[in-house]
Design an enzyme around this catalytic site. Structure first.
Site, mmCIF file in Angstrom:
data_model
loop_
_atom_site.group_PDB
_atom_site.id
_atom_site.type_symbol
_atom_site.label_atom_id
_atom_site.label_comp_id
_atom_site.label_asym_id
_atom_site.label_seq_id
_atom_site.Cartn_x
_atom_site.Cartn_y
_atom_site.Cartn_z
ATOM 1 N N TRP A 104 -5.109 3.150 -4.291
ATOM 2 C CA TRP A 104 -4.320 4.255 -4.862
ATOM 3 C C TRP A 104 -3.875 3.940 -6.282
ATOM 4 O O TRP A 104 -3.872 4.817 -7.150
ATOM 5 C CB TRP A 104 -3.133 4.607 -3.964
ATOM 6 N N ASP A 173 4.551 5.479 -6.982
ATOM 7 C CA ASP A 173 3.898 6.248 -5.930
ATOM 8 C C ASP A 173 4.457 5.723 -4.618
ATOM 9 O O ASP A 173 4.104 4.631 -4.174
ATOM 10 C CB ASP A 173 2.378 6.046 -6.009
ATOM 11 N N LYS A 197 2.859 11.235 5.066
ATOM 12 C CA LYS A 197 2.975 9.943 5.739
ATOM 13 C C LYS A 197 4.353 9.801 6.389
ATOM 14 O O LYS A 197 4.444 9.549 7.565
ATOM 15 C CB LYS A 197 2.764 8.786 4.759
HETATM 16 C C1 LIG Z 1 -2.183 8.889 1.003
HETATM 17 C C2 LIG Z 1 -1.802 8.342 -0.307
HETATM 18 C C3 LIG Z 1 -2.142 8.986 -1.505
HETATM 19 C C4 LIG Z 1 -2.949 10.267 -1.545
HETATM 20 O O1 LIG Z 1 -2.157 11.329 -1.151
HETATM 21 P P1 LIG Z 1 -2.698 12.832 -1.198
HETATM 22 O O2 LIG Z 1 -1.457 13.590 -0.858
HETATM 23 O O3 LIG Z 1 -3.778 12.932 -0.186
HETATM 24 O O4 LIG Z 1 -3.177 13.109 -2.566
HETATM 25 C C5 LIG Z 1 -1.724 8.425 -2.697
HETATM 26 N N1 LIG Z 1 -1.009 7.283 -2.713
HETATM 27 C C6 LIG Z 1 -0.668 6.631 -1.583
HETATM 28 C C7 LIG Z 1 0.122 5.370 -1.676
HETATM 29 C C8 LIG Z 1 -1.056 7.139 -0.354
HETATM 30 O O5 LIG Z 1 -0.714 6.489 0.771
#
Ligand SMILES: *Cc1c(COP(=O)(O)O)cnc(C)c1O
Length: 362
Positions: A104, A173, A197
């Site tokens: 990511w 993030d 998540k």
């Molecule tokens: C799942 C995830 C993403 C991607 O998220 P989307 O909502 O599918 O764009 C980005 N960063 C992390 C740390 C993730 O776990």
């Protein structure tokens, strides 16, 4: 456990608290006496105003946000933030620092570079397959911001605490660990998290943004990709994802009123993770893939002695009502995602299964 429901270790979309799902079911045909489903109400109605305001207020209380911060709801997932962040925060003469801790982080770096922005990578854990979080990072004092991925969902690593960026705003993030523990908000300029998540369903991304960073955006940025559009219109410039925001509101209510807040949530999450890692450490059969001081309390990644056994492990677990234990397709192995909504009882069911599987196959 409710009839037929499994223990869900999916990485995302992931388990939601059962009381939240039950409240959704209750309100699904007739929301708050409106005579309509929550999916049928107008986003311009007072019903939705109350939902989004409550979600924002609960976020403020849970994370201890003061008036410097805005709480926004944006579509496009965390992946769209990979471009919105550099687009809004980086002028043409600025550079940003990005720490590379896996898939990511890497995508965030690629997006910023694709837009012609200057990205420096002062630290990376690529040399050992992203199995750790770098330490003593030489952040630049003149960076516009420093970007980290607080929890690496795929590799199973997590920052134990915020790094010291010497006053440069931290951008994180937090898709896979937001609301899993208290944070030191003074270090942050911007936080973003796809909801699916830890705080809701897919379809909405929470963005927490410090007011002073809003001034950086150039006039050429399209309306829907500007943070100030969401600030001015209370995240309702266009139709917001009403149902996703409603579910986030209920999850935050559960966190505040049932769990008791993020200090309590962190204690529960620590106990769950310690219980699972203790099994990995004692076992000669299962091997954890992350360095012990970089282990994630959200995504526990491990290997078995062979890929064949891993396949059988995932299969047999599934047959016994333990779902979602397959590792990410890019790394293989196994992964138990134990977000806020997975309780200790679920984790104990997993470790009991793991012990039995080892006894039969070890
Ligand atoms: C799942 C995830 C993403 C991607 O998220 P989307 O909502 O599918 O764009 C980005 N960063 C992390 C740390 C993730 O776990």
């Amino acid at each position: 456990m409710k009839e037929g429901r499994i223990v869900n270790f999916n990485p995302g979309p992931a388990a939601l608290p059962l009381p939240v799902l039950e409240e959704i079911r209750e309100s699904f045909l007739n929301y708050a006496g409106s005579g309509m489903s929550v999916t049928e109400i107008s986003h311009r109605s007072s019903w939705f105003d109350d939902i989004i305001d409550d979600a924002v207020q609960r976020t403020r209380r849970l994370l201890g946000l003061d008036d410097r911060f805005h709480v926004l709801f944006v579509q496009g997932g965390a992946s769209m933030q990979f471009c919105m962040v550099p687009m809004n925060l980086l002028g043409s003469s600025d550079a940003a620092d990005y720490v590379n801790t896996g898939t990511w982080s890497n995508k965030a770096i690629q997006e910023a570079r694709a837009m012609g922005k200057t990205v420096r990578v002062p630290a990376s854990s690529e040399d050992r397959n992203f199995s750790y979080i770098p330490k003593d990072i030489p952040f630049s004092t003149d960076a516009a911001y420093c970007h980290i991925t607080s929890n690496n969902t795929i590799k199973g690593t997590q920052w134990a605490t915020e790094p010291d960026t010497g006053g440069v705003p931290l951008v994180a993030d937090m898709s896979s660990d937001i609301m899993s523990r208290p944070i030191d908000i003074d270090r942050y300029g911007l936080i973003y998290a796809g909801a699916q998540k830890n705080i809701g369903p897919a379809g909405v991304c929470m963005v927490i943004l410090r007011q002073d960073l809003l001034d950086r955006a150039q006039d050429t940025i399209p309306t829907m990709l500007r943070y100030d559009t969401y600030v001015k219109k209370n995240s309702m410039y266009n139709t917001p994802p009403v149902f996703a925001v409603y579910t986030v509101q209920l999850v935050l209510k559960w966190l505040e009123e049932t769990v008791g807040g993020l200090t309590e949530m962190e204690a529960i999450n620590r106990r769950k993770a310690e219980h699972l890692y203790a099994l990995l450490d004692e076992s000669g059969f299962y091997t954890g893939t992350a360095d012990p001081d970089s282990r994630s309390r959200m995504n526990v990644t491990f290997r078995l002695p062979s890929e064949d056994l891993e396949k059988r492990f995932v299969q047999e677990a599934h047959e016994q009502g333990l779902g979602g234990l397959k590792g990410h397709r890019s790394v293989g192995g196994c992964r138990a995602s134990i977000y806020n909504a997975t309780d200790m009882k679920g984790v104990e069911t997993l470790t009991a299964f793991m012990q039995e599987f080892e006894r039969q196959n070890g």
